[in-house]
Design an enzyme around this catalytic site. Structure first.
Site, PDB file in Angstrom:
ATOM      1  N   LYS B  23     -42.665 -21.354 -46.969  1.00 35.85           N
ATOM      2  CA  LYS B  23     -43.898 -20.799 -46.424  1.00 35.85           C
ATOM      3  C   LYS B  23     -43.660 -20.268 -45.011  1.00 35.85           C
ATOM      4  CE  LYS B  23     -47.596 -23.391 -47.117  1.00 35.85           C
ATOM      5  NZ  LYS B  23     -48.497 -22.760 -48.105  1.00 35.85           N
ATOM      6  N   ARG B  93     -49.764 -27.430 -42.210  1.00 37.95           N
ATOM      7  CA  ARG B  93     -49.355 -27.433 -43.627  1.00 37.95           C
ATOM      8  C   ARG B  93     -47.867 -27.735 -43.744  1.00 37.95           C
ATOM      9  NH1 ARG B  93     -52.863 -22.756 -44.245  1.00 37.95           N
ATOM     10  NH2 ARG B  93     -54.339 -23.079 -45.969  1.00 37.95           N
ATOM     11  N   MET B 104     -47.424 -32.548 -51.115  1.00 36.67           N
ATOM     12  CA  MET B 104     -47.489 -33.095 -49.762  1.00 36.67           C
ATOM     13  C   MET B 104     -48.858 -32.780 -49.155  1.00 36.67           C
ATOM     14  SD  MET B 104     -43.659 -32.488 -48.374  1.00 36.67           S
ATOM     15  CE  MET B 104     -43.524 -30.826 -48.973  1.00 36.67           C
ATOM     16  N   ARG B 337     -48.033 -12.119 -52.252  1.00 35.38           N
ATOM     17  CA  ARG B 337     -46.961 -12.511 -53.190  1.00 35.38           C
ATOM     18  C   ARG B 337     -46.904 -11.480 -54.313  1.00 35.38           C
ATOM     19  NH1 ARG B 337     -50.404 -17.756 -55.160  1.00 35.38           N
ATOM     20  NH2 ARG B 337     -52.277 -16.594 -55.647  1.00 35.38           N
ATOM     21  N   SER B 764     -19.121 -13.550 -87.265  1.00 33.26           N
ATOM     22  CA  SER B 764     -20.512 -13.495 -86.841  1.00 33.26           C
ATOM     23  C   SER B 764     -20.968 -14.940 -86.655  1.00 33.26           C
ATOM     24  CB  SER B 764     -21.352 -12.794 -87.903  1.00 33.26           C
ATOM     25  OG  SER B 764     -22.695 -12.744 -87.484  1.00 33.26           O
ATOM     26  N   CYS B 831     -25.556 -13.751 -85.397  1.00 34.80           N
ATOM     27  CA  CYS B 831     -26.708 -13.418 -86.222  1.00 34.80           C
ATOM     28  C   CYS B 831     -27.650 -14.599 -86.364  1.00 34.80           C
ATOM     29  CB  CYS B 831     -26.275 -12.887 -87.587  1.00 34.80           C
ATOM     30  SG  CYS B 831     -25.401 -14.115 -88.566  1.00 34.80           S
ATOM     31  N   TYR B 851     -21.865  -7.538 -80.343  1.00 33.44           N
ATOM     32  CA  TYR B 851     -23.281  -7.305 -80.606  1.00 33.44           C
ATOM     33  C   TYR B 851     -24.019  -8.612 -80.832  1.00 33.44           C
ATOM     34  CZ  TYR B 851     -22.380  -8.252 -85.530  1.00 33.44           C
ATOM     35  OH  TYR B 851     -22.037  -8.874 -86.708  1.00 33.44           O
TER      36      TYR B 851
END
Lengths: 873, 873
Positions: B23, B93, B104, B337, B764, B831, B851
């Site tokens: 922060k 904070r 916290m 953000r 495969s 696969c 692949y």
């Protein structure tokens, strides 16, 4: 000399196998140690190679060398080729480096022709024999060397037999045989356009060419391919003079063992026939005489025989199985080899040979096949009786032994039959833990499904009880209480016999013999223990099994399966209460009940095991295994436990699994119900404290967590177990040592053993499951196709029997290496069924495991295999 | 300076996270890029460490630095602590390096005391607000800094509310709140023995100590343990001046997105309220105004707002979600953000940002979570409607999408309901291949068992159909045709809705929205394809699935499961005839029938796939899967096939398996019945020849042999297949190219891949089975305990969804390395279901596979994941 193609037997030794082939080298060896061997010579394997390079013809340089050796042979034997008084006959045999029995061609009685046949007739005073030999030679030579169709000779033979009104060759008389020789020669002339060769040189040349060429006949090629024998090796050819035992009263033939092959006694054992050929001994028409009678009939020969057998044993360092022939008072050894023997004889002979100084202890130990010990530990059927027994079917020889009994299809029926005094065989499609009581009371167990590591097989081996599993040739109908095999039906109460050694099921009773373990066996095993490095533990769940195993030499318990304690009929209700508990509180109540009985179990076990190590595996099987399977049992359970039947069935249904093998079991149960393992841990430690209080020695209990696949599973479950143990220590204000480890039985655990070893103080390889998961073979289902795999040579052996070293063994290797990386002193063992299988034991030795654990009856086998592993590695 | 404990926001940047916490660094960054951020300063994490070393007390050197910064803060804001006209208030904070939301403590409105509360009342013209803030501050401070039990303050508050006859805090008036302040201060005095501190310095000192100390409160410690955050890091503390939007007409507060988060349009999007605090916007009592109105109300502020949002997007290179407050005409940014957005907005924004030059293509690609694409490809429920829908249960989100329909419990009932025009949901305990027709016709599928790779899940994903599997919270009674969930019963015909995205089952209908794939999506995916290196294939069994996948960008077929063709209702009789055949001849007849339909199947597939590669897997499942399961079906089959019912049942019984997953399936079938694979090989090659004859382009078919565990299995089965193919070539006098490879799905195959690669031209990876066998988890059964595994953090994720890289991944690595050793150019793919899961796709990329293959609807996800894998590796 540029090329030496031919070696006389005198020039050969057993180390020249590559050059002379196995048979040639052996004949050389026998000749050289001074045995009387029919003289001869060998054409080298290199000759064979050159023969194929030279278009399959013999060349002059080689032929010169052969003829020189032929002359030398005449000199040595005092016989002459083509002689009408004392003719020299020879055999021409192939002999490759690696034996290829029956694959290549052989020619016998070479040298017979129209002249020498008369010589042979005179010498043997047996014209019929001489002409029969001649006609056989013509036929063999024509077939092998000339490729003349055999059928032509057979037709002629048949027509003569028909004419004489006989069906057997042996009923033909000399005159018939002479006619046959004439006819055969005519066929030869017909086919070849020339006369049958009378010149022995010519006969020999053509025969040698034929035998060399047979290296490449189709069946030899296939055989080599199947057995990975290189095609380019080639074969040697042996030419050996033939001797005849049928030359009168001073001739004879026989077989002998240098010691008694059935009990090992050091006394010549064998039989012979005077004036006979080898076939006559086999044919059994005349009764042979005991070898000792030779002493009276031919004292000199007997003397020489005794000396030779001594020579042979000294040389081959083993009991020999000998074939011999006496020709005119002269003794010839035709063959000698290490003799086959019973297991008991094997041990006795080995011990004697060591004590006689012929063998070192190591050699003695190597001379016994560990698996043969099975014969020593279990009863076996009488061999004679067995031959006449009616075979029903063949299954897997899951647990050795022999048993006869009436068949029953469930525990209840079997128990009441046993109550009536019957001997019983339990028959099931497959057994489940519910059948334990029946298995205990049965003489033997037969299942139609399941493999070598199925429930039936594992439990039976543990009990040392005969079991045939996976007998797919029979169909078991448990409801109808019948076996159907080849269309025949066997009902409840029918008598069958199981041969656990061969896996064959017979109908009716067969006589049995109970083995005895003699002094020599004990001595032998002492030597074994001195040499072996692996520890040998046993898989035992009860004090009885444990004590049996200790008697067999077990040094501790490598696997105590706590679930077998749960299956006890008295406890099952509490177990079921625990499983069917609706909540934590109900489960705690049931667990309390179980705690006290488990504590007792461990108390007894600890007292029995004494100061030996014991590894206790926490609960492993899926919970549904403990629930009632049959309708009847479900109804009973519902009444007993006051659960609505429908509710009970729905609970059973919800616990059922598609693939229980890969389901909710092992440490996964403890993730869901930590209280079960906590109860077990408490029972172990409380029992240990009690036993210690009774001032007994006790090793630190080894607590084993099964089926771990991930370090965090082990962390969690071990955390629970340790917490409970520490609570006991606080309550009792006293501690004992204990260690916690895990099975390595899931591939992922092996692959991440470095992580697992952070938490595990020992690994015990569970190679059954590792094989199941590594191959993807369910041990319960693979029986159906594994036999096909072996028939088609896809697998050389059943990986549930022997560790597959290339695949499963690689996982073990990875686990050992990774485990040691993290914890160099980690204790390593194996408790899968492989722990008692010799090749697997050797593999474990090489892997550097500390111990193997196996069922009690395999302990001696494992000990021997462990010693052999040290010797050969 | 020896130690610098305090950094003003001007001194901080986003790179100083370790020192200033997340922060603090962020506030520094915002300040530094020129945004108007309420001023403040940060105490470093190192200060925290020292704080704990010094017994949790602030020390003089530090306090001096803090007070110096307080004075500076007064200077910067023009406000003064404890001022009756323009008081400075601050928040205190925590701010750790890694966000620990809510773990916290925080203190707001620090600086309020008896004097400044009057200043706040004046400034906001709102006495009620000022005293409410004051009493809240006292309570918060007392609780956090002084550990005074909250209950004391709550009791007083309640008694005053009771007195006023109200239930809500907000109904209390200024006078009530003043009394409350007095009362709270008395409680404080009571508890602490001293007055509530009026000095802001004292307030601040105690508050900072409290916030630092909260690093070690129990919930923070647990959170860190769960999230592997080291305890020694410590937290920073941020002190920031507070601003108020409720100071009159020139004040206000709001939230805004720099672009439209639901469609991505580049236009400011948000809302605000004049003279209000943040809570007011959330509370929804007053209706906020659209952000564009600010232009008229406060043109200067709006101008600055626009400029700032531009600045923000340039700086953060992403759409921002902003919280802002206007205090007396001055704009403050409280937080910014990256904004949450829909998948569609995400794509559109990414494409825009790239085209605006704010992002590179790589950055644009990295900005999209591949799994979010599911939203784009499947319909989803209307969010509003969803909020009000009644939840029945939650299961596994097995296949995304959203569907509503009437429930039916078997294919037959469902098909006839569909015939009546109903929309239907198929509900089963678990599906089996018999349910295929029902699944095709259903809107969605719900099962009470089975995991992410169960039959239902795999088939539904293939169809792109919504499916919730393993919904163990419901009980499905198929016989009674009811669902029972939390005691309620749902009958056949009742309407339910399935949210495949969340796995939640709702009762009744919910409105749906169908997504559209826009131009920007296409552009985005073009960029993706330019970057990715992995090929993306699809698992498709029918031309329909294949064409859908190609539309989604599939570059070929990585897995065509031929068994799904067998399950077609019309073909099942022929399949069953083949299985139940009594001998080779009968089987041949049935196979002939199947040959012609299989040939057609392949013909259509080849035409659809064109010149793209296609891998066809030969029959894989155990034969019993094809046999009738229900009694009814058995009777029908017995009639149809003219088999005695008892005989049929006995055949089914003899084929049944204990662990079918590890049973007689895959290439094992072909070892027993080579004629099945031969038929399939013939059908493939004949179809390929036919298609070629039609002058179509065709790639060499890739024939895949499943479940290989041993090189000799592959040798044998490949031998059979090649023999049949060569026979076809001879018959047709024409050849085509083809390649033969294998699945690597059995651990032993991975471990011996060097041997396997001698025969296999491609691998495969079947990671479903590899995960099942590697972990020993049955995918059908593990659902029951895997959720417990994740709850207990034993597993971080379901290994059937994501590849377990440490264990199963290691097997893959071993297989890749060994395979390449033997055959460097071996084709490598995957696969298994993991082929469409982003982390697994990245792993495959790193492994060097060529692949991945996944179900059609996951193809875009796999493409994106493959591109991201290139970018981050």
């Amino acid at each position: 000399m540029a090329n030496k193609y031919v070696y006389s037997f005198e020039e050969g030794t057993k180390d020249m196998k590559n050059l002379l082939g196995g048979k040639g080298a052996n004949l050389g060896e026998m000749t050289n140690i001074g045995l009387s061997v029919p003289a001869g010579f060998t054409l080298t394997t290199e000759t064979c190679t050159e023969f194929f390079e030279k278009d399959e013809k013999l060349w002059s340089e080689l032929l010169d060398e052969i003829y020189l050796n032929m002359e030398e042979l005449e000199r040595k034997t005092g016989k002459k080729f083509s002689d009408s008084a004392n003719p020299l006959l020879v055999s021409v045999r192939s002999g490759a480096v690696t034996s290829m029995p029956g694959m290549m061609d052989t020619i016998l009685n070479l040298g017979l022709n129209d002249i020498s046949v008369k010589g042979l007739a005179k010498l043997t005073s047996n014209e019929k024999f001489a002409y029969d030999s001649y006609r056989r030679f013509i036929q063999m030579f024509s077939d092998v060397a000339m490729n003349i169709p055999k059928v032509r000779f057979d037709m002629l033979l048949n027509s003569i037999k028909q004419e004489k009104g006989t069906e057997l060759d042996k009923d033909l008389q000399a005159e018939d045989l002479k006619r046959l020789v004439q006819g055969y020669k005519k066929i030869y002339l017909d086919e070849m356009g020339e006369e049958f060769p009378q010149d022995p040189k010519e006969q020999l040349k053509l025969s040698i060419e034929a035998v060399f060429a047979s290296w490449n006949n189709p069946r030899a090629i296939v055989y080599r391919k199947l057995n990975d024998i290189p095609d380019e090796l080639g074969t040697a050819v042996n030419i050996q003079s033939m001797v005849f035992g049928n030359m009168g009263k001073t001739s004879g033939t026989g077989v002998a063992f240098t010691r008694n092959p059935s009990n090992g006694e050091n006394q010549l054992y064998g039989e012979y026939l005077i004036d006979a050929q080898g076939e006559d001994v086999v044919a059994g028409i005349r009764t042979p005489e005991e070898i000792s009678h030779l002493k009276d009939q031919m004292p000199q020969v007997y003397e020489e025989f005794l000396k030779s057998t001594e020579l042979l044993e000294k040389h081959y360092k083993d009991m020999q199985d000998i074939e011999f022939t006496i020709e005119n008072g002269k003794l010839y050894f035709l063959q000698t080899r290490n003799g086959k023997r019973t297991a008991q004889a094997g041990i006795n002979i080995a011990v004697d040979l060591v004590e006689e100084g012929l063998l070192t202890r190591e050699e003695g130990i190597m001379s016994i096949n560990p698996n043969d010990l099975n014969q020593l530990l279990h009863p076996a059927f009488d061999k004679k009786d067995l031959e006449n027994a009616k075979r029903i079917a063949k299954g897997l020889s899951a647990s050795p032994g022999a048993s006869t009994g009436r068949i029953y299809f469930n525990s209840e029926d079997l128990l009441s039959a046993k109550g009536r005094g019957e001997k019983c065989i339990l028959v099931r499609q497959e057994t489940s833990p519910e059948d334990i009581e029946g298995m205990i009371s049965a003489e033997g167990i037969l299942t139609s499904r399941g493999g070598m590591t199925s429930h039936a097989a594992v439990v039976a081996r543990g009990m040392g009880k005969c079991c045939i599993a996976g007998c797919t040739e029979i169909r078991v109908d448990e409801a109808e209480k019948i076996i159907i095999a080849e269309g025949k039906t066997y009902k409840e109460g029918d008598v069958i016999s199981l041969d656990g050694e061969t896996g064959i099921v017979y109908s009716g009773e067969i006589k049995k013999a109970q083995p005895e373990l003699g002094e020599k066996f004990q001595k032998f095993m002492t030597w074994v223990d001195e040499i072996k490095e692996l520890g040998i533990r046993t898989n035992a769940d009860t004090p009885k099994e444990l004590l049996q195993a200790v008697e067999f030499g077990a040094e501790g318990v490598g696997l105590c399966r706590t679930e077998h304690m749960f299956f006890n009929l008295e406890r099952l209700p509490a177990v079921r209460k625990m499983i069917l508990a609706k909540d934590f509180v109900e489960r705690q109540e049931a667990l309390k009940e179980l705690l006290s009985v488990q504590r007792e179990d461990f108390h007894e076990l600890f007292k029995a095991v004494g100061d030996k190590p014991i590894t206790i595996r926490l609960l492993d099987p899926p919970l549904h295994e403990f629930l009632p399977h049959s309708d009847e049992d479900r109804i009973n359970t519902s009444t007993l436990m006051k659960i609505d039947l429908k509710e009970l069935e729905s609970r059973i249904e919800s616990l059922s699994e598609v693939n229980p093998m890969l389901g909710h079991r092992g440490c996964r149960l403890a993730v869901t119900y930590p209280e079960i393992y906590r109860m077990q841990a408490r029972a172990i430690v409380e029992a240990a404290l009690d036993v210690k209080a009774e001032a007994e020695n006790l090793n630190a209990p080894e607590i084993m967590i099964p089926l771990v696949s991930h370090i965090k599973e082990l962390e969690y479950v071990k955390g629970q177990v340790v917490e409970e143990i520490e609570a006991v220590f606080r309550e009792r204000n006293e501690r004992i040592k204990y260690i916690i480890g895990t099975m390595i039985e899931v591939p992922r655990a092996a692959l991440t053993a470095d992580e697992i070893a952070r938490e595990a103080e020992f690994f015990s390889f569970g190679t059954n499951d590792l094989t199941q998961m590594g191959f993807g073979f369910s041990r319960d289902d693979s029986g159906k196709f594994l036999s096909e795999y072996m028939d088609k040579k896809i697998l050389d052996y059943d990986p549930f029997q022997r560790i597959d070293q290339k695949g499963i063994g690689k996982l073990m290797e990875i686990a050992v290496d990774l485990g040691k990386e993290t914890r160099p002193d980690i204790q390593l063992g194996i408790c899968g069924e492989h722990g008692g299988e010799p090749t697997s034991v050797e593999f474990c030795h090489k892997l550097g495991l500390h111990y193997v654990s196996c069922s009690p009856y395999r302990v001696p086998i494992a000990r021997l295999a462990a010693a052999q592993a040290v010797i050969v590695n």
